[in-house]
Design an enzyme around this catalytic site. Sequence first.
Site, PDB file in Angstrom:
ATOM      1  CG  ASP A  58      -1.378   1.151   1.631  1.00 23.54           C
ATOM      2  OD1 ASP A  58      -2.053   1.898   0.875  1.00 23.54           O
ATOM      3  OD2 ASP A  58      -1.235   1.715   2.749  1.00 23.54           O
ATOM      4  CG  ASP A  96      -1.624   7.793   1.226  1.00 19.32           C
ATOM      5  OD1 ASP A  96      -0.775   8.790   0.966  1.00 19.32           O
ATOM      6  OD2 ASP A  96      -2.467   7.810   0.224  1.00 19.32           O
TER       7      ASP A  96
HETATM    8  O1  M1P Z   1      -4.408   5.550   0.930  1.00 22.11           O
HETATM    9  C1  M1P Z   1      -4.992   5.335  -0.256  1.00 22.11           C
HETATM   10  C2  M1P Z   1      -6.243   6.544  -0.350  1.00 22.11           C
HETATM   11  O2  M1P Z   1      -5.611   7.562  -0.423  1.00 22.11           O
HETATM   12  C3  M1P Z   1      -6.263   9.029  -0.223  1.00 22.11           C
HETATM   13  O3  M1P Z   1      -7.123   8.791   1.051  1.00 22.11           O
HETATM   14  P1  M1P Z   1      -7.254  10.392   1.626  1.00 22.11           P
HETATM   15  O4  M1P Z   1      -7.259  11.520   0.856  1.00 22.11           O
HETATM   16  O5  M1P Z   1      -8.576  10.109   2.294  1.00 22.11           O
HETATM   17  O6  M1P Z   1      -6.177  10.442   2.686  1.00 22.11           O
HETATM   18  C4  M1P Z   1      -7.517   8.613  -1.420  1.00 22.11           C
HETATM   19  O7  M1P Z   1      -6.916   8.831  -2.752  1.00 22.11           O
HETATM   20  C5  M1P Z   1      -8.261   7.373  -1.352  1.00 22.11           C
HETATM   21  O8  M1P Z   1      -8.997   7.122  -2.657  1.00 22.11           O
HETATM   22  C6  M1P Z   1      -7.283   6.365  -1.352  1.00 22.11           C
HETATM   23  O9  M1P Z   1      -7.959   5.137  -1.115  1.00 22.11           O
END
Ligand code: M1P
Length: 249
Positions: A11, A13
């Site tokens: 993943d 983020d």
């Molecule tokens: O980590 C993946 C997510 O990143 C973003 O989430 P957020 O802006 O809420 O932190 C979005 O692009 C989300 O779609 C994606 O799953």
Amino acid sequence: MAGRKVLYLFDVDGTLTKPRQVITQEFKCFLLQKVKPLVAIGLVSGSDYTKIAEQMAGEDVAAKFDYVFCENGLMQYRDGRLLSSESILNHMGESSLQKVINFALGYMSKLDLPAKRGNFVEFRSSMINLCPVGRSCNQAERDQFVQFDLVHKVREKFVEALQQEFANCNLTFALGGQISVDVFPTGWDKTYCLNHVASDNYDEIHFFGDKTSPGGNDYEIYTDHRTMGHTVTSPEDTQQQLMKCLNIV
Ligand code: M1P
């Protein structure tokens, strides 16, 4: 592991980067110079290619990963080229899609939050991203929403309302990253990307993610029988776990 064909999927983020931030130079070098020679590596994120490439410090870096699965793998890239994609619009049709968007906008319009900015509905190829604070918020407003959401469970309640309204519509509502909710046809979660690697016959597929609890967008792939799941708490933790798994000193 000797002689076995192994894939490590990550993943982005909270796993390789801080949420919506760029990967550190040190971690990028570690992945490409220490991990990649030992196992195949791939990215799987809910985000689109532009955002992933930005977070990997450029398209040239993203292209160095063996696989880049954007929008949960519904948009599949290899060597920086789009190989396959799916469309939520074709899948659901305009009328059903609008019902979801209209309901979401109506619901969000009644929320009182510390800040509201713009881009509350982001339309992507294979999903809709719903964001109560608005995706054009700045970092301080994002952080503020995260704290507010922890206390007031804004997104959890939003997901409950969506699930109730669209029960039996075969849609999944998942907590995206920190400030949004991803909406996609059931099955179009991160396990979708595993279809693309099936013919590559890996002996082991490992997945590393931070949102691995029920309702998080890593949950399905983390618990899938085809993967060995690893829960991480930060990019630093991911690096530590990789060093241990791969005996890197
Ligand atoms: O980590 C993946 C997510 O990143 C973003 O989430 P957020 O802006 O809420 O932190 C979005 O692009 C989300 O779609 C994606 O799953």
